[in-house]
Design a protein around this motif. Structure first.
Motif, PDB file in Angstrom:
ATOM      1  N   VAL A   1      99.363 -70.241 -26.575  1.00  0.00           N
ATOM      2  CA  VAL A   1      99.652 -71.670 -26.382  1.00  0.00           C
ATOM      3  C   VAL A   1      98.352 -72.460 -26.530  1.00  0.00           C
ATOM      4  CG1 VAL A   1     100.327 -73.396 -24.646  1.00  0.00           C
ATOM      5  CG2 VAL A   1     101.682 -71.327 -24.937  1.00  0.00           C
ATOM      6  N   GLU A   2      97.309 -71.964 -25.866  1.00  0.00           N
ATOM      7  CA  GLU A   2      96.014 -72.651 -25.940  1.00  0.00           C
ATOM      8  C   GLU A   2      95.509 -72.733 -27.374  1.00  0.00           C
ATOM      9  OE1 GLU A   2      92.691 -71.346 -23.457  1.00  0.00           O
ATOM     10  OE2 GLU A   2      94.119 -71.524 -21.807  1.00  0.00           O
ATOM     11  N   ALA A   3      95.764 -71.666 -28.132  1.00  0.00           N
ATOM     12  CA  ALA A   3      95.297 -71.631 -29.521  1.00  0.00           C
ATOM     13  C   ALA A   3      96.204 -72.448 -30.436  1.00  0.00           C
ATOM     14  CB  ALA A   3      95.227 -70.183 -29.996  1.00  0.00           C
ATOM     15  N   GLY A   4      97.263 -73.019 -29.878  1.00  0.00           N
ATOM     16  CA  GLY A   4      98.172 -73.854 -30.678  1.00  0.00           C
ATOM     17  C   GLY A   4      99.156 -73.039 -31.507  1.00  0.00           C
ATOM     18  N   ALA A   5      99.261 -71.710 -31.226  1.00  0.00           N
ATOM     19  CA  ALA A   5     100.157 -70.866 -32.022  1.00  0.00           C
ATOM     20  C   ALA A   5     101.549 -70.764 -31.403  1.00  0.00           C
ATOM     21  CB  ALA A   5      99.549 -69.475 -32.179  1.00  0.00           C
ATOM     22  N   PHE A   6     101.698 -71.259 -30.179  1.00  0.00           N
ATOM     23  CA  PHE A   6     103.002 -71.166 -29.523  1.00  0.00           C
ATOM     24  C   PHE A   6     103.273 -72.459 -28.782  1.00  0.00           C
ATOM     25  CE2 PHE A   6     106.455 -69.553 -27.024  1.00  0.00           C
ATOM     26  CZ  PHE A   6     106.977 -68.536 -27.804  1.00  0.00           C
ATOM     27  N   ARG A   7     104.515 -72.947 -28.848  1.00  0.00           N
ATOM     28  CA  ARG A   7     104.853 -74.223 -28.215  1.00  0.00           C
ATOM     29  C   ARG A   7     104.722 -74.133 -26.700  1.00  0.00           C
ATOM     30  NH1 ARG A   7     109.044 -77.936 -31.048  1.00  0.00           N
ATOM     31  NH2 ARG A   7     108.722 -79.031 -29.079  1.00  0.00           N
ATOM     32  N   ALA A   8     103.949 -75.053 -26.138  1.00  0.00           N
ATOM     33  CA  ALA A   8     103.724 -75.036 -24.694  1.00  0.00           C
ATOM     34  C   ALA A   8     105.045 -75.268 -23.947  1.00  0.00           C
ATOM     35  CB  ALA A   8     102.708 -76.105 -24.316  1.00  0.00           C
ATOM     36  N   ASP A   9     105.881 -76.224 -24.466  1.00  0.00           N
ATOM     37  CA  ASP A   9     107.117 -76.553 -23.731  1.00  0.00           C
ATOM     38  C   ASP A   9     108.060 -75.349 -23.668  1.00  0.00           C
ATOM     39  OD1 ASP A   9     107.337 -76.853 -26.448  1.00  0.00           O
ATOM     40  OD2 ASP A   9     108.115 -78.900 -26.400  1.00  0.00           O
ATOM     41  N   LEU A  10     108.119 -74.574 -24.757  1.00  0.00           N
ATOM     42  CA  LEU A  10     108.979 -73.383 -24.737  1.00  0.00           C
ATOM     43  C   LEU A  10     108.384 -72.328 -23.798  1.00  0.00           C
ATOM     44  CD1 LEU A  10     111.421 -71.830 -25.768  1.00  0.00           C
ATOM     45  CD2 LEU A  10     110.068 -71.061 -27.719  1.00  0.00           C
ATOM     46  N   PHE A  11     107.076 -72.176 -23.868  1.00  0.00           N
ATOM     47  CA  PHE A  11     106.415 -71.207 -22.999  1.00  0.00           C
ATOM     48  C   PHE A  11     106.720 -71.518 -21.525  1.00  0.00           C
ATOM     49  CE2 PHE A  11     102.499 -70.248 -20.482  1.00  0.00           C
ATOM     50  CZ  PHE A  11     102.668 -68.872 -20.436  1.00  0.00           C
ATOM     51  N   TYR A  12     106.562 -72.790 -21.133  1.00  0.00           N
ATOM     52  CA  TYR A  12     106.800 -73.121 -19.728  1.00  0.00           C
ATOM     53  C   TYR A  12     108.264 -72.946 -19.345  1.00  0.00           C
ATOM     54  CZ  TYR A  12     102.006 -74.627 -19.708  1.00  0.00           C
ATOM     55  OH  TYR A  12     100.647 -74.623 -19.807  1.00  0.00           O
ATOM     56  N   ARG A  13     109.150 -73.176 -20.307  1.00  0.00           N
ATOM     57  CA  ARG A  13     110.587 -73.016 -20.070  1.00  0.00           C
ATOM     58  C   ARG A  13     110.908 -71.561 -19.719  1.00  0.00           C
ATOM     59  NH1 ARG A  13     115.243 -74.349 -19.572  1.00  0.00           N
ATOM     60  NH2 ARG A  13     116.345 -76.062 -20.514  1.00  0.00           N
ATOM     61  N   VAL A  14     110.338 -70.610 -20.489  1.00  0.00           N
ATOM     62  CA  VAL A  14     110.715 -69.209 -20.262  1.00  0.00           C
ATOM     63  C   VAL A  14     109.807 -68.525 -19.239  1.00  0.00           C
ATOM     64  CG1 VAL A  14     111.705 -68.907 -22.551  1.00  0.00           C
ATOM     65  CG2 VAL A  14     109.324 -68.298 -22.167  1.00  0.00           C
ATOM     66  N   ASN A  15     108.686 -69.150 -18.958  1.00  0.00           N
ATOM     67  CA  ASN A  15     107.713 -68.503 -18.085  1.00  0.00           C
ATOM     68  C   ASN A  15     107.925 -68.823 -16.608  1.00  0.00           C
ATOM     69  OD1 ASN A  15     105.363 -66.884 -17.814  1.00  0.00           O
ATOM     70  ND2 ASN A  15     104.185 -68.722 -17.374  1.00  0.00           N
ATOM     71  N   SER A  16     109.062 -69.487 -16.284  1.00  0.00           N
ATOM     72  CA  SER A  16     109.238 -69.878 -14.882  1.00  0.00           C
ATOM     73  C   SER A  16     109.246 -68.632 -13.991  1.00  0.00           C
ATOM     74  CB  SER A  16     110.512 -70.689 -14.698  1.00  0.00           C
ATOM     75  OG  SER A  16     111.590 -69.981 -15.230  1.00  0.00           O
ATOM     76  N   MET A  17     109.755 -67.546 -14.538  1.00  0.00           N
ATOM     77  CA  MET A  17     109.721 -66.271 -13.815  1.00  0.00           C
ATOM     78  C   MET A  17     109.015 -65.279 -14.710  1.00  0.00           C
ATOM     79  SD  MET A  17     111.648 -66.367 -11.056  1.00  0.00           S
ATOM     80  CE  MET A  17     112.857 -67.408 -10.294  1.00  0.00           C
ATOM     81  N   GLN A  18     107.861 -64.800 -14.299  1.00  0.00           N
ATOM     82  CA  GLN A  18     107.198 -63.801 -15.141  1.00  0.00           C
ATOM     83  C   GLN A  18     107.091 -62.472 -14.395  1.00  0.00           C
ATOM     84  OE1 GLN A  18     103.059 -62.699 -17.164  1.00  0.00           O
ATOM     85  NE2 GLN A  18     103.619 -64.803 -17.606  1.00  0.00           N
ATOM     86  N   ILE A  19     107.455 -61.412 -15.088  1.00  0.00           N
ATOM     87  CA  ILE A  19     107.365 -60.068 -14.509  1.00  0.00           C
ATOM     88  C   ILE A  19     106.380 -59.295 -15.373  1.00  0.00           C
ATOM     89  CG2 ILE A  19     108.636 -57.920 -14.077  1.00  0.00           C
ATOM     90  CD1 ILE A  19     109.864 -60.028 -12.394  1.00  0.00           C
ATOM     91  N   THR A  20     105.418 -58.649 -14.742  1.00  0.00           N
ATOM     92  CA  THR A  20     104.469 -57.863 -15.528  1.00  0.00           C
ATOM     93  C   THR A  20     104.668 -56.383 -15.246  1.00  0.00           C
ATOM     94  OG1 THR A  20     102.894 -59.658 -15.503  1.00  0.00           O
ATOM     95  CG2 THR A  20     102.017 -57.493 -16.010  1.00  0.00           C
ATOM     96  N   LEU A  21     104.828 -55.625 -16.321  1.00  0.00           N
ATOM     97  CA  LEU A  21     104.994 -54.183 -16.156  1.00  0.00           C
ATOM     98  C   LEU A  21     103.622 -53.520 -16.189  1.00  0.00           C
ATOM     99  CD1 LEU A  21     108.110 -53.274 -18.300  1.00  0.00           C
ATOM    100  CD2 LEU A  21     107.909 -53.673 -15.896  1.00  0.00           C
ATOM    101  N   PRO A  22     103.300 -52.713 -15.194  1.00  0.00           N
ATOM    102  CA  PRO A  22     101.972 -52.077 -15.180  1.00  0.00           C
ATOM    103  C   PRO A  22     101.841 -51.027 -16.278  1.00  0.00           C
ATOM    104  CG  PRO A  22     103.300 -51.325 -13.312  1.00  0.00           C
ATOM    105  CD  PRO A  22     104.116 -52.361 -14.019  1.00  0.00           C
ATOM    106  N   ALA A  23     100.633 -50.928 -16.827  1.00  0.00           N
ATOM    107  CA  ALA A  23     100.374 -49.891 -17.841  1.00  0.00           C
ATOM    108  C   ALA A  23     100.384 -48.533 -17.141  1.00  0.00           C
ATOM    109  CB  ALA A  23      99.016 -50.146 -18.480  1.00  0.00           C
ATOM    110  N   LEU A  24     100.755 -47.506 -17.886  1.00  0.00           N
ATOM    111  CA  LEU A  24     100.857 -46.171 -17.273  1.00  0.00           C
ATOM    112  C   LEU A  24      99.502 -45.696 -16.738  1.00  0.00           C
ATOM    113  CD1 LEU A  24     102.721 -43.865 -16.577  1.00  0.00           C
ATOM    114  CD2 LEU A  24     102.385 -42.928 -18.864  1.00  0.00           C
TER     115      LEU A  24
END
Ligand code: ATP
Length: 445
Positions: free
Chosen positions: A287-310
Motif C-alpha cells: 500500500v505504501e509503495a502505491g501497488a495496492f489500494r489502501a481503501d481495499l486493504f483497510y476493508r479486508v484488514n479489519s481482522m488479520q490473522i497471522t500464521l506462525p512459520a514452522l
C-alpha cells in the motif's frame, strides 16, 4: 469443623462459585484449597470438597508432574514470583482424559501482609481438539503461538467481517480459511476458493461475476459467477496480494455496494458472501509503495490473522510428523521414525513450512520402503543443513532463501528438470503458484 472454620469454608466456597468459569484457588505447593463445581465437573467426577487437597496438575493435567516439567510454562510460579496476573495457553485433559486447549488466567490472591497467599486459576476453553477435526483436514499444533492463532480464528469465525490471513507459503492459510468457514454460521453453504495468480483479469472478472449468454465471444450459455456460487457462504481469495489494480477496484465496489452485475447484464444482484483473503506478502508495504489500494486493504484488514512459520513453532514438528505419517498409512502400519531422523527434521528451518514437511515425509516413506525413517531417507539439505550456503546453480544444495528468487537459479533448475514446473518448484522449495509468479515476472511463461 469449628463454627469459624465452617464459616470460612462457606465464604471461600461461595467466592469461588461466583466465578462463571472453572476456577480454583491453589497454594504455593500446588495444592488446591478451594474450587468451584464447574472446575470439578470440567476435570473429574468428584465434588469440589473431594478435590480440595489434590495437586492442581493431577486434576487438570492428569499428571503427577508439575506442568513445567512437562514442557509448559507454570503460571502459578510466575504469579507467586511476579505478584502480577498472567495468562498462558495450556493443554488440559477433561474428565474423560480428552485433551483440549485452555486459556489459563492466573491472578494473585493477596494476604493481609500484601504477599501472595493463593494463586487464583480461571480457565477459558479455546477449542476442543475435536472441533479442529474436519474430515481429514485438521490444523495440527499445540504451541502457544499456534493455539492463540486458533483462538483468534474461532473468535473471528463468530463475526461476518472480512478476514485477512497472512503467513509464509505453506503455513496453512487455506486450511485456516476452511476452518474459519466451517466454524462460522455460513458452514452449511459453499466455501469457494479463487487462486488470484492463475487467472488473467478478463477471466477473473468472468469467473467472479459470471456472464449472460452472448456477453462475449465464446459465452454460449449463461453462467453463474463464483460470487453467486458462494451465496450465503464464504469466498476465499488465495494469493490476494497479487490482484491487479483493475480487479482491486471491482472488488472494492462489490464490498461497498453489496451488489454485482453479471457480464452482459444490467441487473444488480445482491452479493451475500463472507470474504476471506490470504497473502504471503506484506500488504501494508505494498500500500505504501502505491501497488495496492489502501481503501481495499483497510476493508479486508479489519481482522488479520497471522500464521506462525514452522521454524518458530518447532515444538509442533513431532506432532505434525505423527499426524502425516498416520495419514500416509493405515494406523496399524504407520511407519516409525528414528530419533536421528526426527532430530534432523527439528534442526531444519523448513522455508516451505508445513507443506515442505509433509512433502519431505511423503518422499521419505517411499524411499524407506515402509521401514523406519532414518536420516538417509531425508533430502540432503536436511541431513546437512546449510542455511547460509550460497548456491549459484541448480545443483543439489542446502536451501537458502535467495535460491528461489534468483533468476539464474530458477532457469538452471527449470533446465535441470526439463521444464517440469512441479519438480522445479519442489526443488526450489516454493509452491507451484509462487514459481509461476516468478516465471511470469521473468517473462518465462
Ligand atoms: N497446521 C497444520 N496442520 C496440518 N496440516 C497442515 C497445517 N498447516 C498446513 N498444513 C498442510 O500443509 C499444506 C499446505 O497448506 P496450505 O495450502 O493451507 O498453505 P498456504 O499457506 O495456503 O500455502 P500457499 O501460500 O503456498 O498457498 C496442506 O497440505 C495442508 O493440509
Amino acid at each position: 469443623m469449628g463454627k469459624t472454620h465452617k464459616d470460612d469454608h462457606a465464604l471461600l466456597q461461595s467466592l469461588v462459585e461466583a466465578h462463571p468459569e472453572p476456577f480454583a484457588l491453589i497454594d504455593e505447593h500446588f495444592t488446591i484449597v478451594a474450587c468451584n463445581k464447574k472446575y470439578a465437573d470440567a476435570y473429574t467426577d468428584l465434588t469440589p470438597d473431594d478435590i480440595v487437597g489434590m495437586k492442581c496438575h493431577e486434576v487438570s493435567h492428569k499428571s503427577t508432574d508439575r506442568c513445567d516439567l512437562n514442557g509448559e510454562e507454570c503460571p502459578l510460579e510466575r504469579v507467586f514470583e511476579s505478584r502480577h496476573p498472567v495468562q498462558v495457553v495450556h493443554q488440559h485433559f477433561d474428565r474423560n482424559r480428552a485433551p483440549y486447549y485452555v486459556n489459563v488466567h492466573g491472578s494473585p490472591i493477596r494476604a493481609q501482609s500484601g504477599g501472595v497467599r493463593y494463586f487464583g486459576e480461571a480457565m477459558a476453553p479455546i477449542s476442543r481438539v475435536d472441533d479442529l477435526d474436519f474430515d481429514d483436514e485438521r490444523l495440527i499444533g499445540c504451541c502457544p503461538s499456534f493455539v492463540n492463532m486458533l483462538d483468534n480464528l474461532s473468535l473471528v469465525a463468530q463475526t461476518d467481517l472480512p478476514v485477512l490471513i497472512h503467513g509464509e507459503t505453506g503455513t496453512g492459510k487455506e486450511l485456516a480459511a476452511l476452518f474459519l468457514h466451517r466454524k462460522s454460521r455460513r458452514a452449511d453453504r459453499e466455501f469457494v476458493t479463487i487462486d488470484c495468480t492463475t487467472l488473467s483479469d478478463a477471466m477473473f472478472v468472468a469467473e467472479l461475476f459470471g456472464h449472460e449468454a452472448g456477453a462475449f465471444t465464446g459465452a454460449a450459455a449463461t453462467r453463474k459467477g463464483l460470487v453467486e456460487v458462494a451465496d450465503g457462504g464464504t469466498l476465499f481469495l488465495d494469493e490476494f496480494g497479487e490482484i491487479s489494480p483493475e480487479i482491486q477496484t471491482k472488488l472494492l465496489r462489490v464490498l461497498d455496494r453489496g451488489t454485482f452485475r453479471r457480464l452482459g447484464s444490467n441487473r444488480e444482484r445482491k452479493a451475500n458472501f463472507r470474504l476471506i483473503c490470504a497473502t504471503n506478502r506484506n500488504l501494508a508495504q505494498r500500500v505504501e509503495a502505491g501497488a495496492f489500494r489502501a481503501d481495499l486493504f483497510y476493508r479486508v484488514n479489519s481482522m488479520q490473522i497471522t500464521l506462525p512459520a514452522l521454524r518458530h513453532r518447532k515444538e509442533d514438528i513431532p506432532q505434525l510428523v505423527d499426524f502425516f505419517l498416520r495419514k500416509l498409512m493405515p494406523a496399524n502400519l504407520a511407519p516409525l521414525i528414528s530419533d536421528a531422523a526426527l532430530e534432523a527434521l527439528l534442526r531444519y528451518d523448513f522455508p516451505g513450512n508445513v507443506r515442505e514437511l509433509k512433502n519431505t515425509l511423503e518422499r521419505a516413506v517411499v524411499v524407506a520402503r515402509g521401514g523406519t525413517l532414518e536420516p538417509q531417507h531425508l533430502p540432503a539439505e536436511l541431513r546437512h543443513p546449510q542455511p547460509s550456503a550460497k548456491c549459484d546453480d541448480g545443483a543439489d544444495c542446502g536451501y537458502h532463501d535467495a535460491c528461489a528468487d534468483d533468476p539464474g537459479i530458477i532457469r538452471a533448475a527449470l533446465a535441470r528438470f526439463g521444464g517440469n514446473r512441479r519438480k522445479t518448484a519442489a526443488f526450489l522449495k516454493v509452491s507451484e503458484r509462487t514459481l509461476y509468479r516468478r516465471l511470469k515476472a521473468l517473462g518465462l511463461t
